[in-house]
Design a protein around this motif. Structure first.
Motif, PDB file in Angstrom:
ATOM      1  N   GLU A   8      34.668  22.004  47.321  1.00 40.35           N
ATOM      2  CA  GLU A   8      36.029  21.834  46.827  1.00 40.35           C
ATOM      3  C   GLU A   8      36.126  22.172  45.340  1.00 40.35           C
ATOM      4  OE1 GLU A   8      37.705  18.330  49.779  1.00 40.35           O
ATOM      5  OE2 GLU A   8      36.263  17.786  48.200  1.00 40.35           O
ATOM      6  N   VAL A   9      35.116  21.778  44.570  1.00 42.70           N
ATOM      7  CA  VAL A   9      35.084  22.115  43.144  1.00 42.70           C
ATOM      8  C   VAL A   9      34.964  23.630  42.988  1.00 42.70           C
ATOM      9  CG1 VAL A   9      33.830  21.839  40.970  1.00 42.70           C
ATOM     10  CG2 VAL A   9      34.140  19.871  42.476  1.00 42.70           C
ATOM     11  N   LEU A  10      34.142  24.244  43.820  1.00 40.11           N
ATOM     12  CA  LEU A  10      33.986  25.697  43.799  1.00 40.11           C
ATOM     13  C   LEU A  10      35.325  26.373  44.102  1.00 40.11           C
ATOM     14  CD1 LEU A  10      31.988  28.035  43.523  1.00 40.11           C
ATOM     15  CD2 LEU A  10      31.597  27.881  45.972  1.00 40.11           C
ATOM     16  N   GLY A  11      36.076  25.820  45.029  1.00 43.34           N
ATOM     17  CA  GLY A  11      37.403  26.353  45.336  1.00 43.34           C
ATOM     18  C   GLY A  11      38.327  26.299  44.133  1.00 43.34           C
ATOM     19  N   ILE A  12      38.242  25.225  43.363  1.00 45.71           N
ATOM     20  CA  ILE A  12      39.066  25.098  42.158  1.00 45.71           C
ATOM     21  C   ILE A  12      38.648  26.136  41.125  1.00 45.71           C
ATOM     22  CG2 ILE A  12      39.563  23.583  40.190  1.00 45.71           C
ATOM     23  CD1 ILE A  12      39.550  21.246  42.237  1.00 45.71           C
ATOM     24  N   VAL A  13      37.343  26.339  40.970  1.00 48.45           N
ATOM     25  CA  VAL A  13      36.853  27.357  40.026  1.00 48.45           C
ATOM     26  C   VAL A  13      37.369  28.731  40.452  1.00 48.45           C
ATOM     27  CG1 VAL A  13      34.796  28.532  39.126  1.00 48.45           C
ATOM     28  CG2 VAL A  13      34.818  26.041  39.335  1.00 48.45           C
ATOM     29  N   GLN A  14      37.333  29.007  41.757  1.00 47.83           N
ATOM     30  CA  GLN A  14      37.828  30.293  42.259  1.00 47.83           C
ATOM     31  C   GLN A  14      39.322  30.448  42.010  1.00 47.83           C
ATOM     32  OE1 GLN A  14      36.337  29.776  46.261  1.00 47.83           O
ATOM     33  NE2 GLN A  14      34.935  31.497  45.971  1.00 47.83           N
ATOM     34  N   LYS A  15      40.062  29.367  42.185  1.00 46.95           N
ATOM     35  CA  LYS A  15      41.510  29.414  41.942  1.00 46.95           C
ATOM     36  C   LYS A  15      41.791  29.723  40.470  1.00 46.95           C
ATOM     37  CE  LYS A  15      45.594  26.510  42.188  1.00 46.95           C
ATOM     38  NZ  LYS A  15      46.088  25.154  42.331  1.00 46.95           N
ATOM     39  N   GLU A  16      41.062  29.071  39.583  1.00 45.00           N
ATOM     40  CA  GLU A  16      41.225  29.319  38.148  1.00 45.00           C
ATOM     41  C   GLU A  16      40.855  30.764  37.816  1.00 45.00           C
ATOM     42  OE1 GLU A  16      42.335  27.232  35.641  1.00 45.00           O
ATOM     43  OE2 GLU A  16      42.813  25.727  37.130  1.00 45.00           O
ATOM     44  N   LEU A  17      39.797  31.258  38.448  1.00 42.72           N
ATOM     45  CA  LEU A  17      39.362  32.630  38.220  1.00 42.72           C
ATOM     46  C   LEU A  17      40.426  33.621  38.677  1.00 42.72           C
ATOM     47  CD1 LEU A  17      37.073  34.506  37.321  1.00 42.72           C
ATOM     48  CD2 LEU A  17      36.143  34.348  39.622  1.00 42.72           C
ATOM     49  N   LYS A  18      41.016  33.363  39.822  1.00 42.49           N
ATOM     50  CA  LYS A  18      42.068  34.241  40.342  1.00 42.49           C
ATOM     51  C   LYS A  18      43.263  34.260  39.384  1.00 42.49           C
ATOM     52  CE  LYS A  18      44.882  35.091  44.467  1.00 42.49           C
ATOM     53  NZ  LYS A  18      45.947  35.673  43.715  1.00 42.49           N
ATOM     54  N   GLN A  19      43.621  33.093  38.849  1.00 40.26           N
ATOM     55  CA  GLN A  19      44.724  33.032  37.890  1.00 40.26           C
ATOM     56  C   GLN A  19      44.415  33.864  36.651  1.00 40.26           C
ATOM     57  OE1 GLN A  19      45.233  28.844  37.131  1.00 40.26           O
ATOM     58  NE2 GLN A  19      46.487  28.525  38.953  1.00 40.26           N
ATOM     59  N   ARG A  20      43.174  33.791  36.167  1.00 43.98           N
ATOM     60  CA  ARG A  20      42.798  34.569  34.978  1.00 43.98           C
ATOM     61  C   ARG A  20      42.837  36.066  35.274  1.00 43.98           C
ATOM     62  NH1 ARG A  20      42.419  29.957  34.499  1.00 43.98           N
ATOM     63  NH2 ARG A  20      41.903  28.711  32.712  1.00 43.98           N
ATOM     64  N   ARG A  21      42.383  36.451  36.462  1.00 49.70           N
ATOM     65  CA  ARG A  21      42.403  37.877  36.821  1.00 49.70           C
ATOM     66  C   ARG A  21      43.833  38.396  36.926  1.00 49.70           C
ATOM     67  NH1 ARG A  21      37.414  37.578  41.040  1.00 49.70           N
ATOM     68  NH2 ARG A  21      35.780  37.998  39.515  1.00 49.70           N
ATOM     69  N   ASP A  22      44.720  37.591  37.499  1.00 50.37           N
ATOM     70  CA  ASP A  22      46.128  37.984  37.581  1.00 50.37           C
ATOM     71  C   ASP A  22      46.722  38.112  36.178  1.00 50.37           C
ATOM     72  OD1 ASP A  22      45.907  37.964  40.327  1.00 50.37           O
ATOM     73  OD2 ASP A  22      46.920  36.025  40.586  1.00 50.37           O
ATOM     74  N   SER A  23      46.395  37.172  35.314  1.00 50.80           N
ATOM     75  CA  SER A  23      46.877  37.221  33.931  1.00 50.80           C
ATOM     76  C   SER A  23      46.330  38.449  33.218  1.00 50.80           C
ATOM     77  CB  SER A  23      46.446  35.973  33.165  1.00 50.80           C
ATOM     78  OG  SER A  23      47.018  34.825  33.722  1.00 50.80           O
ATOM     79  N   LEU A  24      45.064  38.763  33.473  1.00 55.77           N
ATOM     80  CA  LEU A  24      44.435  39.926  32.845  1.00 55.77           C
ATOM     81  C   LEU A  24      45.200  41.203  33.189  1.00 55.77           C
ATOM     82  CD1 LEU A  24      42.085  41.164  31.240  1.00 55.77           C
ATOM     83  CD2 LEU A  24      40.802  41.276  33.382  1.00 55.77           C
ATOM     84  N   GLN A  25      45.571  41.343  34.449  1.00 59.50           N
ATOM     85  CA  GLN A  25      46.332  42.523  34.858  1.00 59.50           C
ATOM     86  C   GLN A  25      47.674  42.581  34.136  1.00 59.50           C
ATOM     87  OE1 GLN A  25      46.473  42.130  39.120  1.00 59.50           O
ATOM     88  NE2 GLN A  25      44.676  43.447  39.411  1.00 59.50           N
ATOM     89  N   ALA A  26      48.325  41.446  34.033  1.00 57.55           N
ATOM     90  CA  ALA A  26      49.622  41.401  33.355  1.00 57.55           C
ATOM     91  C   ALA A  26      49.468  41.740  31.875  1.00 57.55           C
ATOM     92  CB  ALA A  26      50.256  40.021  33.516  1.00 57.55           C
ATOM     93  N   PHE A  27      48.431  41.225  31.238  1.00 55.21           N
ATOM     94  CA  PHE A  27      48.205  41.509  29.824  1.00 55.21           C
ATOM     95  C   PHE A  27      47.888  42.984  29.603  1.00 55.21           C
ATOM     96  CE2 PHE A  27      46.518  36.893  29.373  1.00 55.21           C
ATOM     97  CZ  PHE A  27      47.818  36.420  29.281  1.00 55.21           C
ATOM     98  N   GLU A  28      47.084  43.550  30.508  1.00 62.96           N
ATOM     99  CA  GLU A  28      46.743  44.970  30.372  1.00 62.96           C
ATOM    100  C   GLU A  28      47.971  45.856  30.523  1.00 62.96           C
ATOM    101  OE1 GLU A  28      43.623  45.341  33.281  1.00 62.96           O
ATOM    102  OE2 GLU A  28      42.058  45.072  31.769  1.00 62.96           O
ATOM    103  N   SER A  29      48.807  45.536  31.498  1.00 61.62           N
ATOM    104  CA  SER A  29      50.010  46.351  31.707  1.00 61.62           C
ATOM    105  C   SER A  29      51.022  46.138  30.581  1.00 61.62           C
ATOM    106  CB  SER A  29      50.650  46.046  33.058  1.00 61.62           C
ATOM    107  OG  SER A  29      51.124  44.718  33.100  1.00 61.62           O
ATOM    108  N   GLY A  30      50.961  44.992  29.924  1.00 66.49           N
ATOM    109  CA  GLY A  30      51.863  44.701  28.820  1.00 66.49           C
ATOM    110  C   GLY A  30      51.335  45.169  27.474  1.00 66.49           C
ATOM    111  N   GLY A  31      50.112  45.702  27.454  1.00 70.47           N
ATOM    112  CA  GLY A  31      49.546  46.212  26.214  1.00 70.47           C
ATOM    113  C   GLY A  31      49.132  45.132  25.232  1.00 70.47           C
ATOM    114  N   ARG A  32      48.763  43.966  25.724  1.00 67.38           N
ATOM    115  CA  ARG A  32      48.358  42.858  24.849  1.00 67.38           C
ATOM    116  C   ARG A  32      46.831  42.791  24.752  1.00 67.38           C
ATOM    117  NH1 ARG A  32      51.850  38.619  23.746  1.00 67.38           N
ATOM    118  NH2 ARG A  32      50.165  38.193  22.284  1.00 67.38           N
ATOM    119  N   ALA A  33      46.240  43.628  23.914  1.00 63.33           N
ATOM    120  CA  ALA A  33      44.787  43.734  23.788  1.00 63.33           C
ATOM    121  C   ALA A  33      44.154  42.412  23.356  1.00 63.33           C
ATOM    122  CB  ALA A  33      44.422  44.832  22.806  1.00 63.33           C
ATOM    123  N   ASP A  34      44.842  41.646  22.498  1.00 59.54           N
ATOM    124  CA  ASP A  34      44.292  40.376  22.041  1.00 59.54           C
ATOM    125  C   ASP A  34      44.118  39.399  23.198  1.00 59.54           C
ATOM    126  OD1 ASP A  34      47.103  40.402  22.238  1.00 59.54           O
ATOM    127  OD2 ASP A  34      47.290  38.664  20.917  1.00 59.54           O
TER     128      ASP A  34
END
Length: 147
Positions: free
Chosen positions: A48-74
């Motif tokens: 269950e803890v591993l599932g939470i880590v995976q959920k957090e990881l998925k959120q970061r990956r989704d955010s990464l895509q949004a930041f890349e498409s938005g040109g936010r290098a920082d």
């Protein structure tokens, strides 16, 4: 040592080393774990803890895509660093070839004959690869293997 205990120990270590990024990520995961424990009223298992880590990881990956498409290098750099911290808590990931072999075996086991059997294959595949492979990649592999 369980994953929860590992997170606690790593948090203490990050505090000692004054590693703000690692500390921040671990605190977010521990907060999510604590919230889930309060919600369920019981301590969580490592899965269950591993599932939470995976959920957090998925959120970061989704955010990464949004930041890349938005040109936010920082923010891209920060998201990549957070992803690296979270990935350190996951078991070794399966390669695409290994995933393809497992999916082919399961397709044969369930007798899947076409794309309409994707659900049957995925329901049997996901518990076997949980934490070892991304669900989207697994679905893509299954789609390519089914006629």
């Amino acid at each position: 040592m369980g994953l929860s205990e590992q997170l606690s120990e790593d948090m203490k270590q990050a505090m000692k080393e004054k590693d703000k990024l690692r500390l921040s990520v671990i605190r977010m995961v521990r907060a999510a774990v604590k919230n889930k424990e309060i919600e369920t009223g019981a301590a969580l298992t490592d899965d269950e803890v591993l599932g939470i880590v995976q959920k957090e990881l998925k959120q970061r990956r989704d955010s990464l895509q949004a930041f890349e498409s938005g040109g936010r290098a920082d923010l891209v750099d920060e998201a990549k660093a957070e992803i690296a911290v979270l990935e350190s808590y996951l078991p070794a990931q399966l390669s695409e070839d290994e995933l393809r072999d497992i999916a082919a075996r399961i397709i044969a086991e369930v007798g899947a004959t076409g794309k309409r059997d994707t659900g049957k294959v995925m329901s049997k595949l996901m518990p076997e690869i949980r934490g070892k492979a991304d669900g989207k990649l697994a679905q893509q592999v299954v789609q390519t293997l089914l006629p």
